[in-house]
Motif scaffolding. Structure first.
Motif, short mmCIF file in Angstrom:
data_model
loop_
_atom_site.label_atom_id
_atom_site.label_comp_id
_atom_site.label_asym_id
_atom_site.label_seq_id
_atom_site.Cartn_x
_atom_site.Cartn_y
_atom_site.Cartn_z
N ILE B 5 73.58 -11.80 -26.91
CA ILE B 5 72.74 -12.89 -26.40
C ILE B 5 71.40 -12.82 -27.13
O ILE B 5 70.78 -11.76 -27.20
N THR B 6 70.98 -13.91 -27.72
CA THR B 6 69.67 -13.92 -28.38
C THR B 6 68.77 -14.94 -27.69
O THR B 6 69.23 -16.02 -27.32
N SER B 20 68.83 -11.69 -17.37
CA SER B 20 69.63 -10.63 -16.75
C SER B 20 70.27 -11.12 -15.46
O SER B 20 71.39 -10.74 -15.13
N THR B 21 69.56 -11.96 -14.72
CA THR B 21 70.11 -12.48 -13.46
C THR B 21 71.37 -13.30 -13.74
O THR B 21 72.38 -13.14 -13.05
N VAL B 22 71.29 -14.17 -14.75
CA VAL B 22 72.48 -14.97 -15.08
C VAL B 22 73.64 -14.03 -15.45
O VAL B 22 74.79 -14.24 -15.02
N ASP B 62 77.05 -22.31 -21.46
CA ASP B 62 76.32 -23.48 -20.95
C ASP B 62 75.20 -23.06 -20.00
O ASP B 62 74.10 -23.60 -20.05
N LYS B 63 75.50 -22.08 -19.13
CA LYS B 63 74.48 -21.64 -18.15
C LYS B 63 73.25 -21.08 -18.87
O LYS B 63 72.11 -21.36 -18.51
N LEU B 64 73.52 -20.28 -19.91
CA LEU B 64 72.39 -19.67 -20.65
C LEU B 64 71.63 -20.73 -21.44
O LEU B 64 70.40 -20.68 -21.53
N THR B 65 72.36 -21.68 -21.99
CA THR B 65 71.68 -22.76 -22.73
C THR B 65 70.79 -23.56 -21.77
O THR B 65 69.65 -23.89 -22.10
N ARG B 74 65.22 -20.95 -26.93
CA ARG B 74 66.56 -21.14 -27.46
C ARG B 74 67.39 -19.91 -27.14
O ARG B 74 67.05 -18.81 -27.57
N ILE B 75 68.41 -20.08 -26.32
CA ILE B 75 69.27 -18.95 -25.97
C ILE B 75 70.67 -19.18 -26.51
O ILE B 75 71.26 -20.22 -26.27
N HIS B 76 71.17 -18.21 -27.28
CA HIS B 76 72.53 -18.28 -27.80
C HIS B 76 73.32 -17.12 -27.24
O HIS B 76 72.79 -16.03 -27.10
#
Lengths: 452, 89
Positions: B5-6, B20-22, B62-65, B74-76
């Motif tokens: 995860i970036t 971290s929660t996700v 999708d949740k992280l995006t 920007r989360i990948h």
């Protein structure tokens, strides 16, 4: 272990430098769909494509999401339809094009290639009927792409086919004149056409290929340009080295996607095509790579040398990154699909003659070039003959995909939108090659020794 | 199966906590975290184990995006193989 620099480099390539997998193309053989009843043959074709490719688009999207790599196109290539439709003399082959179009729509791919004929030595009646039907087929379908192979290093050039194709290109443009002549953008005339090419519009599934396979085309001009920009002032040896390293990384990604798609679809992996394929998006341009090397504008003297270097380095880097390489494999120079080329054509730096020279050192040929709408068919045939001669003599694939802009003159523009882009009508040489073209016959296959 | 995860963007309070929660809510185990400031931008890299992930990978992505969009980051999340294949011979 992975280090953060590598991870962030990959993320940056995807977010800012347009790194993507250009296409996953499923090649499907239709040889077992041949039937004396044309309706039944079309049903078999539709059923087979839908059965084999039903999960193609979804699988592509899943892989794209899991690996975080954009996969732009999912496509299908099929056995040249002239071989299938040849069993149904007297039936309009357009019926087969409509079946392909319906199948493409059902499975959700954006192009299906293979409305094709291979006539490098001569026509069968099926080939002839198919070529005659291309204008109607491309005007009545949305997803179908067509190609005709009119020459090869082993067979020479079929000048009867060359003469015929000039007229066909014009008729296709006229038949789709209400849609910016887009039909001509879906018709490629080849010399030495590869049988495993995943890129449209020239993709078809050759007879030497398995029943079904997955071929992948990578991309990444933006990544190469960014890598050269970062390197700053270095000599040409260093430039070649940077391109090789970048091409390696880009191709490894393509190889991974190809293997994963092949595994998930339970279809053999065919090849990775090592092409640098531009898009009209800013930054995703092959011309900008050449300009980054030090040319003021693409098309300037030096362009051919720079392109030769680029094309060779991309292959050298890519070959080691993939287990099987094939297709067209080289830098593409489609004018309307490349922001830098469009600019160079608009400002007059890039001309048709320079483009022809460039095609001698790269894949794939005179590609996506808009020419005046009143260009005589013989002139288009002669453009095809010149390009085919370059391919034939140099044992490489060359192709012509020109778009006569019906009703438009030099300086005006066509706009297709999407990946096909748009561009200015370019000047052509007006002197007539008509007598040469109408002679017909064949150019004999060239010497393979005494090379000079 | 491991993924990376970036998170890239402007540094704000609670990035690590929210990401971290996700992860925790979806059964994703965080194995390693590094963070740095790169060219003035905050960059966090998390190595995670997704073998116990309770939702399909695309949903996690999708949740992280969405989380990234809500925080201006920007989360990948990407399978680690992509990095291994690109950067290792």
């Amino acid at each position: 272990m992975l280090n953060s620099h590598d991870i962030l480099e990959t993320i940056n390539m995807i977010d800012n430098e347009n790194l993507d997998v250009r296409t996953i193309t499923m090649g499907i053989s239709l040889l077992d769909c041949i039937d004396p009843d044309a309706n039944r043959a079309c049903d078999k074709i539709y059923d087979k494509i839908c059965r084999y490719a039903q999960n193609l688009v979804k699988t592509g999207e899943d892989i794209s999401k899991e690996y975080g790599i954009p996969i732009i196109n999912k496509r299908i290539s099929v056995t040249p339809i002239s071989m299938i439709a040849g069993a149904n003399p007297g039936v309009n082959p357009v019926r087969f094009a409509l079946a392909l179009d319906r199948a493409a729509q059902t499975v959700g791919v954006n192009f299906i290639g293979g409305y094709s004929a291979l006539v490098h030595k001569g026509f069968s009646p099926g080939d002839y009927a198919l070529i005659e039907s291309i204008p109607e087929a491309l005007s009545r379908t949305e997803f179908v792409c067509s190609s005709v192979n009119i020459g090869s290093t082993k067979a020479g050039i079929n000048m009867d086919a060359v003469a015929k194709m000039g007229g066909i290109v014009n008729r296709v443009a006229e038949a789709t004149a209400d849609r910016d002549c887009i039909g001509a953008a879906k018709l490629v005339v080849f010399c030495n056409a590869p049988e495993d090419n995943p890129f449209m519009a020239g993709a078809f599934h050759g007879t030497g290929e398995p029943d079904c396979e997955i071929n992948v085309g990578v991309s990444g001009p933006g990544v190469v340009r960014a890598a050269l920009a970062k390197a700053g002032d270095c000599d040409i040896t260093a430039i070649a080295d940077i391109i090789k390293k970048t091409a390696f990384k880009v191709t490894r990604m393509g190889q991974l996607v190809a293997q994963e798609a092949s595994r998930r679809l339970c279809v053999p992996f065919g090849i990775v095509d090592l092409s640098l394929a531009p898009t009209p998006a800013i930054g995703d341009s092959v011309a900008y790579i050449l300009e980054e090397m030090g040319l003021e504008c693409c098309g300037a003297h030096g362009t051919t040398a720079a392109l030769a270097l680029l094309n060779d380095a991309v292959k050298k880097g890519g070959v080691m990154a993939s287990s099987h390489v094939g297709g067209l494999s080289g830098a593409f120079i489609p004018v309307t699909e490349d922001a830098g080329m469009i600019h160079a054509a608009q400002c007059g730096a890039l001309t048709l003659t320079k483009l022809e020279a460039m095609t001698a050192v790269c894949s794939v040929g005179l590609d996506m070039i808009v020419i005046p709408g009143d260009t005589p068919s013989e002139v288009i045939s002669a453009i095809i003959a010149d390009e085919a001669a370059i391919g034939m003599v140099n044992s490489k694939t060359t192709a012509v995909r020109v778009i006569p802009a019906i009703g438009k003159k030099v300086g005006e523009e066509l706009n297709f939108g999407g990946l096909l882009g748009g561009g200015p009508v370019m000047e052509i040489n007006r002197y007539s090659p008509a007598k040469f073209i109408h002679r017909g016959g064949r150019i004999p296959a060239p010497m393979q020794s005494l090379k000079n | 199966m491991r993924a990376v995860i970036t998170v890239i963007g402007k540094d704000t309070v609670g990035i690590l906590a929210k990401v971290s929660t996700v992860c925790a809510e979806n059964g994703v185990n965080v194995m390693d975290v590094t963070q740095s400031i790169l060219q003035g931008m905050f960059a966090m890299i998390m190595m995670v184990d997704i073998s116990g992930c309770t939702v399909p990978f695309s949903e996690l992505s999708d949740k992280l995006t969405d989380l990234g969009d809500s925080m201006g980051l920007r989360i990948h999340v990407m399978h680690e193989d992509i990095f291994n294949s690109m950067h290792r011979i």
